[in-house]
Motif scaffolding. Structure first.
Motif, mmCIF file in Angstrom:
data_model
loop_
_atom_site.group_PDB
_atom_site.id
_atom_site.type_symbol
_atom_site.label_atom_id
_atom_site.label_comp_id
_atom_site.label_asym_id
_atom_site.label_seq_id
_atom_site.Cartn_x
_atom_site.Cartn_y
_atom_site.Cartn_z
ATOM 1 N N TYR A 41 -6.123 -33.966 10.255
ATOM 2 C CA TYR A 41 -4.946 -33.983 11.109
ATOM 3 C C TYR A 41 -5.222 -33.110 12.318
ATOM 4 O O TYR A 41 -6.068 -32.212 12.279
ATOM 5 N N MET B 24 -5.597 -27.645 17.208
ATOM 6 C CA MET B 24 -5.895 -27.140 15.873
ATOM 7 C C MET B 24 -6.191 -28.351 15.015
ATOM 8 O O MET B 24 -5.418 -29.325 15.019
ATOM 9 N N LEU C 244 -1.340 -27.575 20.636
ATOM 10 C CA LEU C 244 -0.504 -26.376 20.633
ATOM 11 C C LEU C 244 0.948 -26.690 20.964
ATOM 12 O O LEU C 244 1.238 -27.305 21.989
ATOM 13 N N GLY C 245 1.832 -26.276 20.076
ATOM 14 C CA GLY C 245 3.263 -26.441 20.311
ATOM 15 C C GLY C 245 3.796 -27.819 19.988
ATOM 16 O O GLY C 245 4.981 -28.078 20.177
ATOM 17 N N GLN C 246 2.945 -28.700 19.504
ATOM 18 C CA GLN C 246 3.380 -30.065 19.223
ATOM 19 C C GLN C 246 3.293 -30.368 17.728
ATOM 20 O O GLN C 246 2.938 -29.514 16.926
ATOM 21 N N LYS C 247 3.631 -31.585 17.379
ATOM 22 C CA LYS C 247 3.668 -31.905 15.957
ATOM 23 C C LYS C 247 2.275 -32.195 15.428
ATOM 24 O O LYS C 247 1.322 -32.409 16.177
ATOM 25 N N VAL C 248 2.167 -32.185 14.123
ATOM 26 C CA VAL C 248 0.920 -32.479 13.441
ATOM 27 C C VAL C 248 0.733 -33.995 13.404
ATOM 28 O O VAL C 248 1.643 -34.727 12.997
ATOM 29 N N PHE D 68 -6.771 -29.729 11.216
ATOM 30 C CA PHE D 68 -6.552 -29.403 9.810
ATOM 31 C C PHE D 68 -7.217 -30.447 8.923
ATOM 32 O O PHE D 68 -7.056 -31.652 9.125
ATOM 33 N N TYR E 180 -8.455 -35.953 4.355
ATOM 34 C CA TYR E 180 -7.752 -36.262 5.596
ATOM 35 C C TYR E 180 -8.137 -35.265 6.680
ATOM 36 O O TYR E 180 -8.456 -34.106 6.394
ATOM 37 N N ARG F 8 -9.386 -23.945 15.159
ATOM 38 C CA ARG F 8 -8.880 -24.043 16.537
ATOM 39 C C ARG F 8 -10.037 -24.408 17.441
ATOM 40 O O ARG F 8 -10.991 -23.649 17.577
ATOM 41 N N GLN G 24 -3.231 -30.868 15.598
ATOM 42 C CA GLN G 24 -1.996 -30.308 16.159
ATOM 43 C C GLN G 24 -2.316 -29.689 17.504
ATOM 44 O O GLN G 24 -2.928 -28.615 17.573
ATOM 45 N N PHE H 233 -1.713 -37.379 12.342
ATOM 46 C CA PHE H 233 -2.741 -37.917 11.471
ATOM 47 C C PHE H 233 -3.896 -38.464 12.301
ATOM 48 O O PHE H 233 -3.689 -39.146 13.310
ATOM 49 N N PHE I 46 -3.724 -28.224 2.410
ATOM 50 C CA PHE I 46 -4.285 -28.070 3.750
ATOM 51 C C PHE I 46 -5.185 -26.850 3.824
ATOM 52 O O PHE I 46 -4.916 -25.816 3.207
ATOM 53 N N GLY I 47 -6.228 -26.976 4.637
ATOM 54 C CA GLY I 47 -7.017 -25.815 4.991
ATOM 55 C C GLY I 47 -6.312 -24.993 6.053
ATOM 56 O O GLY I 47 -5.221 -25.362 6.524
ATOM 57 N N GLN I 48 -6.926 -23.896 6.435
ATOM 58 C CA GLN I 48 -6.307 -22.994 7.408
ATOM 59 C C GLN I 48 -6.499 -23.446 8.843
ATOM 60 O O GLN I 48 -5.949 -22.851 9.759
#
Lengths: 115, 114
Positions: free
Chosen positions: B35, B89, B39-43, B91, B33, B110, B37, B45, B105-107
């Motif tokens: 994903y 970001m 900045l400051g918002q939800k993750v 992921f 997968y 950015r 994100q 898909f 998940f990976g790290q």
């Protein structure tokens, strides 16, 4: 489509206290999984706890437990004896119970543990 | 403990340039997968991948995006012509057949588009 709602953008609690984070969701599915993920400042997503919808018993992982109310579509996370390392963003997430399924995340709750 | 590895950790690119984000999933996993994100918002898909093909993609995953598993170990996300709003970001995640519900998940990478 599934939706996940977290109504608490931010919370803070004193170290060693208990805190509960709220999550509600909407789905027409009967079988699914619910999760809480932690995202510390390092930004990596870490699975905290999961709940299978077909299980009535609430999941527990050490200091973390959930209150799963299927009829109300509610899934809250309780953190007992909170520690400074619990400071993070917490995301509630939903997955249908088939393979190769995506996670649908809520908007997150920023939790700060105060020394 | 096995882990998902993403490179680079941070990439800065000029608007309109192509970028490739790389991921090495856990070796015996079958589902992959991406994903995003902001900045400051939800993750959110982006795409799922199984058996060498896309199994699902979101509205975000338009023609500018593509994924590939070129050599059986890497899993890449390509953005052909980056826009400012692609800054986020990213992921990568993978899961296995038996515990398909447990996404590792990976790290994250950015991506900054300037």
């Amino acid at each position: 489509a599934q939706t996940v709602t977290q109504s608490q953008p931010e919370m803070s609690v004193q170290e060693a206290e208990t805190v509960t984070l709220s999550c509600t969701y909407d789905t027409s599915e009967n079988n699914y999984y619910l999760f809480w993920y932690k995202q510390p400042p390092s930004r990596q997503m870490i699975l905290v706890i999961r709940q299978e919808a077909y299980k009535q018993q609430n999941a527990t992982e050490n200091r973390f437990s959930v209150n799963f109310q299927k009829a109300a579509k509610s899934f809250s996370l309780k953190i007992s004896d909170s520690q400074l390392g619990d400071t993070a963003m917490y995301f509630c997430a939903f997955m249908t119970s088939f393979g190769n399924e995506k996670l649908t995340f809520g908007t997150g709750t920023r939790l700060t543990i105060i020394p | 403990e096995p882990e998902v590895t993403q490179t680079p950790s941070h990439q800065v690119t000029q608007m309109g340039q192509e970028v490739i984000l790389r991921c090495v999933p856990i070796s015996n996993h079958l589902y992959f997968y991406w994903y995003r994100q902001i900045l400051g918002q939800k993750v959110e898909f982006l795409v799922s991948f199984y058996n060498n093909e896309i199994s699902e993609k979101s509205e975000i995953f338009d023609d500018q995006f593509s994924v590939e598993r070129p050599d059986g170990s890497n899993f890449t996300l390509k953005i052909r012509s980056t826009k400012l709003e692609d800054s986020a970001m990213y992921f990568c995640a993978s899961s296995g057949r038996q515990n398909f519900w447990e996404a590792f998940f990976g790290q994250g990478t950015r991506l900054t588009v300037v």
